[in-house]
Write an enzyme that holds these catalytic residues in place. Structure first.
Site, PDB file in Angstrom:
ATOM      1  N   GLU A  42       9.663  -4.141  10.175  1.00  0.00           N
ATOM      2  CA  GLU A  42      10.056  -2.842   9.610  1.00  0.00           C
ATOM      3  C   GLU A  42      10.612  -1.924  10.696  1.00  0.00           C
ATOM      4  OE1 GLU A  42       7.221  -1.023   6.964  1.00  0.00           O
ATOM      5  OE2 GLU A  42       8.332   0.872   6.900  1.00  0.00           O
ATOM      6  N   ASP A  82       0.851  -1.203   0.000  1.00  0.00           N
ATOM      7  CA  ASP A  82       0.000   0.000   0.000  1.00  0.00           C
ATOM      8  C   ASP A  82       0.886   1.252   0.000  1.00  0.00           C
ATOM      9  OD1 ASP A  82       0.874  -0.164   2.616  1.00  0.00           O
ATOM     10  OD2 ASP A  82      -1.120   0.026   3.523  1.00  0.00           O
ATOM     11  N   SER A  83       2.227   1.048  -0.031  1.00  0.00           N
ATOM     12  CA  SER A  83       3.145   2.164  -0.289  1.00  0.00           C
ATOM     13  C   SER A  83       2.859   2.768  -1.654  1.00  0.00           C
ATOM     14  CB  SER A  83       4.603   1.683  -0.220  1.00  0.00           C
ATOM     15  OG  SER A  83       4.800   0.546  -1.035  1.00  0.00           O
ATOM     16  N   GLU A 116      -1.091  -5.476   8.683  1.00  0.00           N
ATOM     17  CA  GLU A 116      -0.239  -4.846   9.701  1.00  0.00           C
ATOM     18  C   GLU A 116      -0.846  -5.057  11.083  1.00  0.00           C
ATOM     19  OE1 GLU A 116       0.386  -0.711   8.801  1.00  0.00           O
ATOM     20  OE2 GLU A 116       1.206  -1.142   6.816  1.00  0.00           O
ATOM     21  N   ASP A 172      -1.097  -6.102  -0.168  1.00  0.00           N
ATOM     22  CA  ASP A 172      -1.400  -5.478   1.127  1.00  0.00           C
ATOM     23  C   ASP A 172      -2.899  -5.288   1.280  1.00  0.00           C
ATOM     24  OD1 ASP A 172       0.652  -4.958   2.904  1.00  0.00           O
ATOM     25  OD2 ASP A 172       1.302  -3.138   1.874  1.00  0.00           O
ATOM     26  N   LYS A 201      -1.176  -9.337   2.988  1.00  0.00           N
ATOM     27  CA  LYS A 201      -0.375  -8.888   4.149  1.00  0.00           C
ATOM     28  C   LYS A 201      -1.214  -7.937   4.997  1.00  0.00           C
ATOM     29  CE  LYS A 201       3.331  -5.967   3.762  1.00  0.00           C
ATOM     30  NZ  LYS A 201       2.872  -4.777   4.504  1.00  0.00           N
TER      31      LYS A 201
HETATM   32  O1  KIV Z   1       3.626  -1.118   1.580  1.00  0.00           O
HETATM   33  C1  KIV Z   1       4.788  -1.554   1.501  1.00  0.00           C
HETATM   34  O2  KIV Z   1       5.515  -1.306   0.530  1.00  0.00           O
HETATM   35  C2  KIV Z   1       5.277  -2.362   2.604  1.00  0.00           C
HETATM   36  C3  KIV Z   1       6.740  -2.693   2.616  1.00  0.00           C
HETATM   37  C4  KIV Z   1       7.562  -1.489   2.876  1.00  0.00           C
HETATM   38  C5  KIV Z   1       7.045  -3.776   3.553  1.00  0.00           C
HETATM   39  O3  KIV Z   1       4.544  -2.722   3.458  1.00  0.00           O
END
Ligand code: KIV
Length: 278
Positions: A185, A47-48, A118, A86, A116
Site C-alpha cells: 500500500e 478493517d477499512s 499488517e 482483516d 490478513k
Molecule cells: O482494510 C482495507 O480495506 C485494506 C485494503 C485497503 C488493502 O487493508
C-alpha cells in the site's frame, strides 16, 4: 466447495502465468453477491470498514466482533471468490496463541478462507503459527493504517533507500513465514515492481503502481459512495453517492406530495374485509 472457487493456489498460478488478480473490499452480503457475480477473484473484508461503514476516523477502534460479524455476511454472499478477513488492531500482537485463536475465529465462526495481517519481520512468528494451523495468511506492507500513529499520518512509505530496503526485507521475511500474497500500500511504483519481481507469492497493489500481480480498491472509492475523502490512487467508476441522494430525494418528495404509495403498491382489500384481520 464451489467448482470455480478461487484458492491461494489459484492466485499463485495467476502470478506465474501473468494474469492480473482482482481484489475488492466487501463488508456486507448484498455487495459480496454482486462482486462475486462480477467475477472478482478475492473479496477482502477490510478493517477499512471502520472508516466507510462505522464512521471512525481510523481503523484502530475496529474489534474482532466487528470483523466476525461483517465477515459472516460477506461469506454468506460469496460463492467463488476467496474471502480474506482483516485481523483488527491488537488481535495479533499480544501473543502467538491469541493470534492463532483470533485468526481461527475468522474462519470457524465467520467463514473466511484466509486472514490478513499488517506488518513485516516483527509479526513473522504470528504469521508462521497461524499458517501452521492451516489458516492462509496475506501480508500487508508499506502504509499500514493500523500503525498510523507511529507513521505520523497516511503517507507514502519506502521513499528513501533505507526505507525501501526495509520493505524488501520485510516482504522476503513474510514470504519465508508462509504468506500466500502481500498487499503493498502506498509505495513508489518502482519499489513495488522490485518487490513483485523478487517474490514467488503474488503482490496486490493499492497506490503501488501497475507492476503488482493484482490490484485492490476499497469498494466505496470505486463506486463513489464515500464522500469524505477519495485517495489520489483510487479510480472512481461510478458516482453512486449522487445517484442515492437523488433517488432518496425523489422518494421524500413522493411521500410528502402523497404520490407514494399509489394503488399499485397497496393490497387490494375491500374495507369490509378489514375486521377479518383481527
Ligand atoms: O482494510 C482495507 O480495506 C485494506 C485494503 C485497503 C488493502 O487493508
Amino acid at each position: 466447495m464451489a467448482v470455480n472457487k478461487v484458492s491461494t493456489v489459484t492466485l499463485k498460478e495467476m502470478k506465474q502465468r501473468g494474469e492480473k488478480i482482482t481484489v475488492l473490499t466487501a463488508y456486507d452480503y448484498s455487495t459480496a453477491r454482486m462482486l462475486d457475480q462480477a467475477g472478482i477473484d478475492v473479496l477482502l473484508v477490510g478493517d477499512s470498514l471502520g472508516n466507510v461503514i462505522l464512521g471512525y476516523d481510523s481503523t484502530i477502534p475496529v474489534t474482532m466482533e466487528d470483523m466476525v460479524s461483517h465477515t459472516r455476511a460477506v461469506s454468506r454472499g460469496t460463492t467463488n471468490a476467496l474471502v480474506v478477513a482483516d485481523m483488527p488492531f491488537l488481535s495479533y500482537h499480544v501473543s502467538v496463541a491469541e493470534s492463532v485463536k483470533n485468526a481461527g475465529r475468522l474462519l470457524q465462526e465467520a467463514g473466511a478462507n484466509a486472514v490478513k495481517l499488517e506488518g513485516g519481520r516483527e509479526i513473522a512468528d504470528k504469521v508462521e503459527a497461524i499458517n501452521a494451523a492451516g489458516i492462509p495468511v496475506m501480508g500487508h506492507l508499506g502504509l499500514t493504517p493500523q500503525s498510523v500513529n507511529k507513521l505520523g499520518g497516511y503517507k507514502v512509505q519506502g521513499k528513501d533507500e533505507a526505507a525501501a530496503r526495509v520493505i524488501i526485507n520485510n516482504a522476503l521475511a513474510l514470504q519465508d513465514a508462509g504468506v500466500f500474497a502481500i498487499v503493498l500500500e502506498c509505495i513508489p511504483a518502482p519499489l513495488a515492481k522490485m518487490v513483485t519481481e523478487r517474490l514467488d507469492v503474488p503482490t496486490i497493489g493499492i497506490g503501488a503502481g501497475a507492476s503488482c500481480d493484482g490490484q485492490v480498491l476499497v469498494i466505496h472509492d470505486l463506486l463513489g459512495l464515500y464522500s469524505d475523502v477519495s485517495p489520489k490512487f483510487a479510480k472512481r467508476y461510478a458516482s453512486l453517492n449522487t445517484t442515492i441522494i437523488e433517488a432518496v430525494t425523489k422518494y421524500k418528495v413522493d411521500v410528502k406530495e402523497k404520490k407514494f404509495p399509489g394503488p399499485e403498491h397497496s393490497f387490494g382489500m375491500e374495507e369490509g374485509d378489514l375486521p377479518k384481520l383481527y
